[in-house]
Design a protein around this motif. Structure first.
Motif, PDB file in Angstrom:
ATOM      1  N   SER A   1       0.857  -1.184   0.000  1.00 22.53           N
ATOM      2  CA  SER A   1       0.000   0.000   0.000  1.00 22.53           C
ATOM      3  C   SER A   1       0.894   1.235   0.000  1.00 22.53           C
TER       4      SER A   1
ATOM      5  N   ASP B   1       1.069   3.342   2.299  1.00 26.49           N
ATOM      6  CA  ASP B   1       1.483   3.691   3.653  1.00 26.49           C
ATOM      7  C   ASP B   1       2.968   3.369   3.839  1.00 26.49           C
TER       8      ASP B   1
ATOM      9  N   SER C   1       5.909  -1.032   1.376  1.00 26.12           N
ATOM     10  CA  SER C   1       5.530   0.372   1.286  1.00 26.12           C
ATOM     11  C   SER C   1       5.828   0.909  -0.103  1.00 26.12           C
ATOM     12  N   ASP C   2       4.830   1.553  -0.692  1.00 27.91           N
ATOM     13  CA  ASP C   2       4.968   2.110  -2.045  1.00 27.91           C
ATOM     14  C   ASP C   2       4.434   3.533  -2.015  1.00 27.91           C
ATOM     15  N   GLN C   3       5.088   4.371  -1.215  1.00 33.76           N
ATOM     16  CA  GLN C   3       4.548   5.712  -0.951  1.00 33.76           C
ATOM     17  C   GLN C   3       4.385   6.547  -2.207  1.00 33.76           C
ATOM     18  N   ALA C   4       5.272   6.383  -3.170  1.00 35.77           N
ATOM     19  CA  ALA C   4       5.195   7.181  -4.384  1.00 35.77           C
ATOM     20  C   ALA C   4       4.307   6.540  -5.450  1.00 35.77           C
TER      21      ALA C   4
ATOM     22  N   ASN D   1       4.929   3.972  -7.259  1.00 42.10           N
ATOM     23  CA  ASN D   1       5.675   3.467  -8.425  1.00 42.10           C
ATOM     24  C   ASN D   1       5.300   2.025  -8.771  1.00 42.10           C
ATOM     25  N   ILE D   2       5.183   1.217  -7.739  1.00 40.68           N
ATOM     26  CA  ILE D   2       4.871  -0.193  -7.998  1.00 40.68           C
ATOM     27  C   ILE D   2       3.417  -0.315  -8.461  1.00 40.68           C
ATOM     28  N   GLY D   3       2.545   0.437  -7.787  1.00 41.10           N
ATOM     29  CA  GLY D   3       1.131   0.409  -8.168  1.00 41.10           C
ATOM     30  C   GLY D   3       0.919   0.813  -9.624  1.00 41.10           C
ATOM     31  N   ARG D   4       1.676   1.807 -10.071  1.00 42.46           N
ATOM     32  CA  ARG D   4       1.555   2.214 -11.483  1.00 42.46           C
ATOM     33  C   ARG D   4       1.992   1.093 -12.411  1.00 42.46           C
TER      34      ARG D   4
ATOM     35  N   ILE E   1      -4.157   6.465  -3.958  1.00 40.03           N
ATOM     36  CA  ILE E   1      -4.190   5.173  -3.264  1.00 40.03           C
ATOM     37  C   ILE E   1      -4.045   4.035  -4.265  1.00 40.03           C
TER      38      ILE E   1
ATOM     39  N   ARG F   1      12.147   9.892   2.766  1.00 39.83           N
ATOM     40  CA  ARG F   1      10.894   9.261   2.369  1.00 39.83           C
ATOM     41  C   ARG F   1      11.239   8.170   1.376  1.00 39.83           C
TER      42      ARG F   1
ATOM     43  N   THR G   1      10.629   4.696  -0.652  1.00 39.17           N
ATOM     44  CA  THR G   1       9.405   4.173  -1.246  1.00 39.17           C
ATOM     45  C   THR G   1       9.745   3.002  -2.136  1.00 39.17           C
ATOM     46  N   GLY G   2       8.716   2.331  -2.578  1.00 38.92           N
ATOM     47  CA  GLY G   2       8.921   1.259  -3.537  1.00 38.92           C
ATOM     48  C   GLY G   2       9.391   1.817  -4.863  1.00 38.92           C
TER      49      GLY G   2
ATOM     50  N   VAL H   1      10.229   0.616  -9.046  1.00 40.21           N
ATOM     51  CA  VAL H   1      10.251  -0.398 -10.086  1.00 40.21           C
ATOM     52  C   VAL H   1      11.680  -0.537 -10.577  1.00 40.21           C
TER      53      VAL H   1
ATOM     54  N   ALA I   1      11.162  -2.685  -2.490  1.00 38.42           N
ATOM     55  CA  ALA I   1      10.363  -1.847  -1.599  1.00 38.42           C
ATOM     56  C   ALA I   1      10.749  -2.085  -0.150  1.00 38.42           C
ATOM     57  N   PRO I   2      10.714  -1.017   0.644  1.00 40.52           N
ATOM     58  CA  PRO I   2      10.899  -1.196   2.076  1.00 40.52           C
ATOM     59  C   PRO I   2       9.678  -1.913   2.639  1.00 40.52           C
TER      60      PRO I   2
ATOM     61  N   PHE J   1      -2.391  -5.638  -3.456  1.00 43.89           N
ATOM     62  CA  PHE J   1      -2.454  -4.202  -3.199  1.00 43.89           C
ATOM     63  C   PHE J   1      -3.751  -3.896  -2.463  1.00 43.89           C
ATOM     64  N   TYR J   2      -3.741  -2.854  -1.630  1.00 43.87           N
ATOM     65  CA  TYR J   2      -4.969  -2.449  -0.946  1.00 43.87           C
ATOM     66  C   TYR J   2      -4.897  -0.951  -0.680  1.00 43.87           C
ATOM     67  N   PRO J   3      -6.064  -0.320  -0.473  1.00 52.53           N
ATOM     68  CA  PRO J   3      -6.092   1.157  -0.437  1.00 52.53           C
ATOM     69  C   PRO J   3      -5.303   1.779   0.708  1.00 52.53           C
TER      70      PRO J   3
ATOM     71  N   ASP K   1      -3.702   1.286   5.112  1.00 51.93           N
ATOM     72  CA  ASP K   1      -3.784   0.793   6.478  1.00 51.93           C
ATOM     73  C   ASP K   1      -4.916   1.523   7.208  1.00 51.93           C
TER      74      ASP K   1
END
Lengths: 149, 84
Positions: A22, A24, A51-54, A56-59, A70, B10, B12-13, B15, B51-52, B76-78, B80
């Motif tokens: 997510s 978060d 964690s995929d805050q930006a 990137n993975i979701g895209r 989200i 910050r 993040t994941g 690619v 990804a962390p 994937f989920y919206p 926490d």
């Protein structure tokens, strides 16, 4: 995700590694686990929470919602070759059905074990007959399988 | 999955196999539409990423391809603390 955490043993028995993702931070994942999920699931979340805050993975997986910032409920089954075999994407208000995920994994594992010589018909459940595609099956599916339910 | 020191950046994941995204501009927060990466499709290789992660009390880094060889369920989920 608590549903997946609760049934994680079923997935482990099938040799499946689970990752949740997510937007978060992993720090928030820790708080969610410590303050809520560990109260729903004995021992807390048993898989890696990414964690995929930006986004990137979701895209890359086509599940990042730019407007809301989200990730949609995207579920991907990836085989040992790293190939995506199944995907399901839902908008946020409806949760997934875990049993269907397990059923699909079992079906793909059966097909893989048969080296592609077997296929599972609609609604197949483990233990039920499978199809063996080939010249003899053409026009004869009705003899071995009927729609049920 | 190695343990990594946790800084305050910050992180993040990301690619793998493409250049890092350019630094975001501080002013003009309007996001420009990014090029859609033709990524995930059934029957195609899963896009690899780093990804962390939080895992059983610790922080680690996960690279998807390190788990190739096993079956993987990627969810994937919206967010926490949401309700569903």
């Amino acid at each position: 995700m608590s549903a997946v955490a609760d049934k994680h043993k079923d997935l482990q028995a099938l040799g499946v590694e689970v990752f949740s993702v997510s937007v978060d931070s992993h720090f928030v994942h820790k708080m969610w686990n410590d303050h809520e999920l560990s109260k729903m699931v004995d021992g807390g979340v048993p898989f890696h929470m990414l964690s995929d805050q930006a986004g990137n993975i979701g895209r890359a997986y086509g599940v990042y919602d730019e407007a809301q910032g989200i990730e949609l409920r995207g579920r991907f089954i990836i085989d040992p070759d790293g190939v995506i075999q199944a995907m399901e994407v839902l908008t946020p208000p409806v949760g997934r059905k875990f049993a269907e995920t397990v059923r699909q994994i079992q079906a793909y594992q059966l097909v893989r074990a048969s080296k592609g010589t077997e296929a599972t018909p609609a609604g197949w459940m483990p233990g039920e007959p499978v199809l063996k595609p080939g010249p003899d099956l053409v026009g004869n599916v009705w003899k071995v399988w009927k729609p049920h339910e | 999955m190695e343990e990594k020191p946790q800084g305050c950046g910050r992180i993040t994941g990301a690619v793998l196999g493409e250049p890092p995204p350019e630094a975001p501009e501080l002013s003009g927060t309007k996001t420009t539409a990014r090029e859609e990466r033709m990524g995930a499709r059934v029957g195609q290789k899963a896009p690899d990423f780093n990804a962390p992660a939080y895992f059983k009390g610790g922080f680690t880094n996960v690279q998807l391809s390190n788990s190739f060889g096993k079956w993987i369920l990627l969810c994937f989920y919206p967010g926490d603390f949401t309700f569903v």
